[in-house]
Design a protein around this motif. Sequence first.
Motif, PDB file in Angstrom:
ATOM      1  N   LEU A  25      18.969 -18.289  -6.440  1.00  0.00           N
ATOM      2  CA  LEU A  25      19.010 -17.046  -5.685  1.00  0.00           C
ATOM      3  C   LEU A  25      20.390 -16.415  -5.807  1.00  0.00           C
ATOM      4  N   ALA A  26      20.418 -15.121  -6.050  1.00  0.00           N
ATOM      5  CA  ALA A  26      21.647 -14.343  -5.965  1.00  0.00           C
ATOM      6  C   ALA A  26      21.528 -13.478  -4.715  1.00  0.00           C
ATOM      7  N   VAL A  27      22.223 -13.856  -3.659  1.00  0.00           N
ATOM      8  CA  VAL A  27      22.079 -13.226  -2.349  1.00  0.00           C
ATOM      9  C   VAL A  27      23.269 -12.298  -2.116  1.00  0.00           C
ATOM     10  N   ASP A  28      22.988 -11.020  -2.059  1.00  0.00           N
ATOM     11  CA  ASP A  28      24.027 -10.014  -1.835  1.00  0.00           C
ATOM     12  C   ASP A  28      24.174  -9.781  -0.335  1.00  0.00           C
TER      13      ASP A  28
ATOM     14  N   GLY B  36       8.778 -30.326  -4.447  1.00  0.00           N
ATOM     15  CA  GLY B  36       9.893 -31.154  -4.897  1.00  0.00           C
ATOM     16  C   GLY B  36      10.799 -30.464  -5.878  1.00  0.00           C
ATOM     17  N   ASN B  37      10.749 -29.138  -5.944  1.00  0.00           N
ATOM     18  CA  ASN B  37      11.580 -28.394  -6.876  1.00  0.00           C
ATOM     19  C   ASN B  37      12.983 -28.191  -6.307  1.00  0.00           C
ATOM     20  N   ARG B  38      13.870 -27.792  -7.185  1.00  0.00           N
ATOM     21  CA  ARG B  38      15.263 -27.595  -6.793  1.00  0.00           C
ATOM     22  C   ARG B  38      15.556 -26.117  -6.588  1.00  0.00           C
ATOM     23  N   ILE B  39      16.451 -25.835  -5.654  1.00  0.00           N
ATOM     24  CA  ILE B  39      16.842 -24.452  -5.383  1.00  0.00           C
ATOM     25  C   ILE B  39      18.337 -24.407  -5.100  1.00  0.00           C
ATOM     26  N   GLY B  40      18.982 -23.403  -5.663  1.00  0.00           N
ATOM     27  CA  GLY B  40      20.402 -23.180  -5.438  1.00  0.00           C
ATOM     28  C   GLY B  40      20.651 -21.698  -5.224  1.00  0.00           C
ATOM     29  N   ALA B  41      21.875 -21.342  -4.933  1.00  0.00           N
ATOM     30  CA  ALA B  41      22.169 -19.943  -4.624  1.00  0.00           C
ATOM     31  C   ALA B  41      23.612 -19.613  -4.939  1.00  0.00           C
ATOM     32  N   VAL B  42      23.830 -18.362  -5.249  1.00  0.00           N
ATOM     33  CA  VAL B  42      25.173 -17.784  -5.288  1.00  0.00           C
ATOM     34  C   VAL B  42      25.176 -16.661  -4.265  1.00  0.00           C
ATOM     35  N   ILE B  43      26.190 -16.619  -3.430  1.00  0.00           N
ATOM     36  CA  ILE B  43      26.261 -15.687  -2.309  1.00  0.00           C
ATOM     37  C   ILE B  43      27.491 -14.807  -2.502  1.00  0.00           C
TER      38      ILE B  43
END
Length: 335
Positions: A96-99, A132-139
Amino acid sequence: MARPAAVTGPAHPADAAGERTEAVLSRLQLLVTRKLDGLLQGDYAGLLPGPGSEAGESREYRPGDDVRRMDWPVTARTTTPHVRRTVADRELETWLAVDLSASLDFGTGRWLKRDVVVAATAALTHLTVRGGNRIGAVIGTGAQEPPAPTRRWRPAAPPPAGPPTLTRVPARSGRREAQALLRAVAHTPLRPGRGDLGALVDLLNRPPRRRGLAVVISDFLAPPAQWGRPLRKLRVRHDVLAIEVVDPRELELPDVGVLPVVDPETGQLHEVQTADPRLRRRYAEEAAAQRAANAAEVRAAGAGHLLLRTDRDWLLDMVRFVAAQRHARTRGTTR
């Protein structure tokens, strides 16, 4: 003025805000779980909202099948057109790219735009971690706060704004890690200053990652020239979904006389005479042109486009979008 009988010490503002945020997150996660479970259950063909990425068995071609999935070796052996089915990779990775720029601290509907961004993050997190999937983010948020003046250094003028604040949360699996990611988004303060949506999206391109789903959540008030190229580059390796958060007052102005407005990113104050019908018409035309340019740029990048409004049921809009995408991808095929 009457005073209360007992007065206790005031709570620290940061602690009070943190408690409110945790309470909101708890209610939000309960809402997402109740609404999404049962609506979007079942086997899935692959990445949300795209097809699977792993090759499966072949079957005969049917009208409506994607010709890019033709299985030419089997077709040559049998002299009958065949297509190769795809199955889902059981360990998918979503980024996720969270603005969270200062322009998100606005809303005249049922919620602030920031609230809708956090809610969309919660829904995507819930959909991702179920298998069981992976999730990451840049904020990303506004500029960093300038250093406080000291006795030896006291600027004569306000110091220039620093670079935008960008934070990376590593991709992990598990509900506990997903909740930690959601808290990182919810607790990120909105800083003043211009954000850089292009730099935020480009963080998903560096370093190169395995094929997965990339979601950009923003109000997309930045010009398309800033974020269009990074979005197209991101689409080369990933399925991309752009979630645009809009407030109704960003589309048209009401007739309320003189309206003072403040740019949250620069702090500039303007007084707008909303009683002028020509001004309201020009405003609506420019807003429509801006949204059309955003939609054209997202479409040119080959990404999905989901519009969420602060005056509508954002969760219902997400469910309808996902269901429509799955129906479009599986139309004329059997899984």
